[in-house]
Design a protein around this motif. Structure first.
Motif, PDB file in Angstrom:
ATOM      1  N   ILE B  88      38.246  44.990  44.885  1.00 48.94           N
ATOM      2  CA  ILE B  88      37.497  44.288  43.848  1.00 48.94           C
ATOM      3  C   ILE B  88      38.464  43.577  42.901  1.00 48.94           C
ATOM      4  O   ILE B  88      38.283  42.402  42.578  1.00 48.94           O
ATOM      5  N   ALA B  91      39.719  40.590  44.639  1.00 52.99           N
ATOM      6  CA  ALA B  91      38.700  39.535  44.758  1.00 52.99           C
ATOM      7  C   ALA B  91      38.535  38.793  43.444  1.00 52.99           C
ATOM      8  O   ALA B  91      38.316  37.580  43.428  1.00 52.99           O
ATOM      9  N   VAL B  92      38.677  39.518  42.343  1.00 55.85           N
ATOM     10  CA  VAL B  92      38.524  38.876  41.051  1.00 55.85           C
ATOM     11  C   VAL B  92      39.709  37.959  40.768  1.00 55.85           C
ATOM     12  O   VAL B  92      39.551  36.841  40.286  1.00 55.85           O
ATOM     13  N   VAL B  97      35.460  36.641  44.501  1.00 56.37           N
ATOM     14  CA  VAL B  97      34.172  37.008  43.919  1.00 56.37           C
ATOM     15  C   VAL B  97      33.173  35.864  44.062  1.00 56.37           C
ATOM     16  O   VAL B  97      31.975  36.082  44.259  1.00 56.37           O
ATOM     17  N   ASP B 100      31.541  36.200  47.219  1.00 57.33           N
ATOM     18  CA  ASP B 100      30.590  37.307  47.187  1.00 57.33           C
ATOM     19  C   ASP B 100      29.253  36.845  46.610  1.00 57.33           C
ATOM     20  O   ASP B 100      28.194  37.282  47.038  1.00 57.33           O
ATOM     21  N   ARG B 101      29.320  35.966  45.613  1.00 57.37           N
ATOM     22  CA  ARG B 101      28.093  35.462  44.999  1.00 57.37           C
ATOM     23  C   ARG B 101      27.325  34.554  45.955  1.00 57.37           C
ATOM     24  O   ARG B 101      26.168  34.257  45.724  1.00 57.37           O
ATOM     25  N   ALA B 107      23.869  41.968  44.931  1.00 51.16           N
ATOM     26  CA  ALA B 107      25.301  41.998  44.644  1.00 51.16           C
ATOM     27  C   ALA B 107      25.812  43.437  44.481  1.00 51.16           C
ATOM     28  O   ALA B 107      26.883  43.786  44.979  1.00 51.16           O
ATOM     29  N   TRP B 111      28.631  45.422  47.099  1.00 55.36           N
ATOM     30  CA  TRP B 111      29.878  46.074  46.667  1.00 55.36           C
ATOM     31  C   TRP B 111      29.829  47.581  46.901  1.00 55.36           C
ATOM     32  O   TRP B 111      30.826  48.192  47.280  1.00 55.36           O
ATOM     33  N   ASN B 179      34.673  49.511  39.050  1.00 55.43           N
ATOM     34  CA  ASN B 179      34.839  48.193  39.666  1.00 55.43           C
ATOM     35  C   ASN B 179      34.328  47.082  38.756  1.00 55.43           C
ATOM     36  O   ASN B 179      34.933  46.016  38.645  1.00 55.43           O
ATOM     37  N   ALA B 183      36.277  43.979  37.177  1.00 64.75           N
ATOM     38  CA  ALA B 183      35.874  42.592  37.393  1.00 64.75           C
ATOM     39  C   ALA B 183      35.691  41.867  36.069  1.00 64.75           C
ATOM     40  O   ALA B 183      36.036  40.689  35.939  1.00 64.75           O
ATOM     41  N   MET B 271      27.963  39.438  35.813  1.00 66.64           N
ATOM     42  CA  MET B 271      27.850  38.251  36.647  1.00 66.64           C
ATOM     43  C   MET B 271      27.335  37.046  35.864  1.00 66.64           C
ATOM     44  O   MET B 271      27.663  35.917  36.158  1.00 66.64           O
ATOM     45  N   LEU B 274      30.291  35.705  34.232  1.00 67.21           N
ATOM     46  CA  LEU B 274      31.399  35.409  35.148  1.00 67.21           C
ATOM     47  C   LEU B 274      31.826  33.956  35.050  1.00 67.21           C
ATOM     48  O   LEU B 274      31.026  33.051  35.119  1.00 67.21           O
TER      49      LEU B 274
END
Lengths: 330, 279
Positions: B88, B91-92, B97, B100-101, B107, B111, B179, B183, B271, B274
């Motif tokens: 994670i 990915a960030v 990420v 992932d979206r 979501a 994860w 996580n 993020a 999110m 984000l």
């Protein structure tokens, strides 16, 4: 009803502002100041199904932000977006099942998995039925010449190979819209050509709507009938690429090699862009002085060995356009 | 009905399986982990032995149970949520990420499935090695007093199955909260620095919770981390049985649901805020 509708789209980020150095860092601990950055100020456009639209603009213009909002990753600060009747960031799950996205700078395949395993995994993630998946995968593998790469882990692929695999990965679930964010970045010439061919084929033969952002004007020239130029979060023009070219730069260039030393040439409406011992490069507007007239005038007075006319490179057109609108990155 | 639910679960199962398979490759890490856990297990057992030698009457459980508690803890160490899922954080940082979206999935569930795959793939090979070493090899070489014993009876064994499932689900729910903080803050060090000691102490991993002072125990026995180690292990050697065991399972289940609920809320908020880096 257009397939993609964007109205008065704005996105403002907050950026922490900090004085430089240690004192600045310490002050930031106590009181942090935020500065708004307007990535998108007011952008409106629409796109019909089956169109191919290129988004161009200098770095930081807001191209990627637009793509991220349209694909449902980001939420705008204000404005209205509809894609196929859905608001991407409100109805994310339904929306993303219908679109494909390729970010040129990121990978959606699994680094340690063979390409084919990544495809299988995506078929599971998008719940593509086995029969449909096999047909679609084989079709994409043939179009993108992926056969020899399928059993290689993604980390072992060259950038060009990986990009081709990325395109297949983005299209396994048969999306009707494809968003491409700088898909040719860093690719060598043959790989760029392969990507362009593929995108054209996808758009013309399968009717996939394509919205791409790029810095490569050859991408635009090869692919897009329609171009949107954006700078500092604002839409500067929206129209056919040809009209952008003619509106911004009607200018032509005349390159002359002389038999003797290059003369000091002075004519109204003509500027000397470059000179060397025996040659000159002139810039002129054919609306003011027709080419034939200019050549005749030069040839009448001087001994000319060679002569040719060309037009400014597309990159130059665009750079000048950015300058004109004061759109370059601050 | 079954086909429909399988269709619904297919992406999550695939995400779990992919992560599980990838993590199983790391055989050297599993062996190294096993060696470390043997070493620490032996030291902890020596400490317990010394303590029981001085004051066995004051101990809330028998020495044999304490030994089993230690080995079980060492075997299942990797199931404990003491560091956030490194994937994670990565990915960030890399912007993964964003992709992932783009998946048409819940979501949180996406994860959660991956984190669960990561935890179990790390834990199971080590657990198998540890069961072999502490449960079979030790008795064979005549160190049966210091061995991991089988569950205390059929009932304990049966109750340990749901307890194990719940400790895993609860662990993943705790990890998901970690996580999400990773993020949101783009940094995993801070999260892990807080999480690790919390989990080690409050789960009973360091010391069974009954060893702590009387005044703390009412609190220790109802807080969420108790369901990670203390409750399931005491069910294993029938220190918790009958109604008390069922209560323990209920506590595990309740905290799992609460933490998943909190995680979902936190993820939703995160999110929304984000912001992906770069033009």
């Amino acid at each position: 009803m257009p397939q993609i509708l964007v109205e008065a789209l704005a996105k403002t980020y907050r950026v922490a502002e900090r004085a430089p150095g240690l004192t600045g860092a310490l002050r930031g601990l106590v009181r942090r100041r935020w500065r708004p950055v307007h990535a998108l100020a007011d952008v409106s456009f629409s796109l019909e199904a089956g169109e191919l639209l290129a988004f161009i603009g200098p770095n930081g213009a807001g191209k990627s932000t637009t793509v991220k909002i349209l694909s449902g990753i980001l939420r705008p600060t204000s404005g209205r977006v509809e894609v196929d009747g859905l608001v991407p960031y409100e109805d994310r799950v339904r929306h993303v099942a219908r679109i494909g996205v390729v970010f040129g700078q990121r990978s959606q395949l699994w680094w340690d998995l063979p390409v084919i395993d990544g495809f299988d995994l995506l078929a599971d993630i998008y719940r593509v039925g086995p029969e449909r998946y096999r047909r679609r995968r084989d079709e994409l593998v043939a179009m993108l010449r992926l056969e020899p790469l399928l059993d290689q882990p993604v980390r072992q692929l060259s950038l060009g190979q990986r990009m081709r695999a990325e395109f297949a990965a983005a299209l396994l679930h048969d999306p009707t819209i494809l968003f491409l964010d700088e898909p040719t970045i860093g690719l060598d010439a043959p790989s760029k050509l392969a990507v362009r061919d593929f995108v054209r084929q996808l758009n013309r033969e399968q009717g996939v709507t394509v919205l791409l952002t790029t810095h490569d004007m050859h991408d635009v020239e090869a692919l897009a009938e329609r171009v949107i130029v954006i700078g500092q979060g604002r839409l500067l023009t929206d129209g056919p690429f040809e009209s952008l070219r003619t509106s911004v730069l009607a200018e032509r260039r005349l390159h002359i090699d002389f038999a003797g030393p290059a003369p000091a040439l002075e004519m109204p409406g003509v500027t000397v862009r470059a000179r060397s011992e025996r040659s000159l490069e002139l810039a002129f507007d054919p609306a003011e002085i027709p080419v034939a007239k200019l050549i005749a005038a030069v040839a009448a007075q001087h001994a000319v060995e060679d002569i040719h006319v060309d037009e400014p490179a597309i990159e130059e057109v665009i750079a000048r356009f950015y300058d004109l609108h004061d759109a370059g990155e601050a | 009905m079954q086909a429909a639910s399988l269709h619904w679960a297919r992406p999550y199962l695939a995400a779990f399986r992919a992560r599980f398979q990838l993590m199983l490759q790391y055989r050297a890490a599993a062996l190294a982990g096993f060696a470390t856990q043997c070493w620490w297990g032996a030291i902890r057992i020596l400490v317990f032995a010394a303590f029981y030698g001085v004051n066995a009457a004051a101990a809330p459980i028998s020495l044999a149970d304490a030994v089993t508690y230690v080995w079980l803890g060492q075997a299942l160490l990797a199931l404990q949520p003491w560091v956030a899922d490194p994937e994670i954080g990565q990915a960030v940082r890399t912007g993964g990420v964003g992709y992932d979206r783009l998946r048409p999935l819940d979501a949180y569930g996406y994860w959660y499935a991956r984190t669960l795959g990561w935890m179990l793939a790390r834990a199971l090979p080590r657990a198998a090695l540890m069961l072999l070493a502490a449960g079979i090899v030790l008795p064979l070489v005549g160190l049966g007093d210091w061995a991991l014993r089988p569950p205390s009876g059929v009932m304990a064994a049966l109750l340990f199955v749901p307890a194990f499932v719940l400790m895993t689900a609860l662990g993943a729910a705790v990890l998901m909260l970690a996580n999400i903080v990773v993020a949101a803050s783009l940094n995993e060090r801070g999260v892990n620095a807080v999480l690790t000691p919390l989990v080690i102490v409050f789960s009973g991993s360091l010391l069974p919770l009954d060893f702590y002072p009387d005044a703390l125990r009412p609190f220790l026995h109802v807080q969420p981390f108790a369901g990670l180690v203390d409750i399931p292990f005491r069910i294993y050697f029938a220190n918790l049985k009958g109604g008390a065991a069922l209560q323990g399972l209920a506590l595990q289940a309740a905290w799992t649901l609460v933490l998943i609920g909190l995680g979902r809320l936190a993820m939703e908020r995160m999110m929304r805020r984000l912001e992906m880096q770069g033009g």
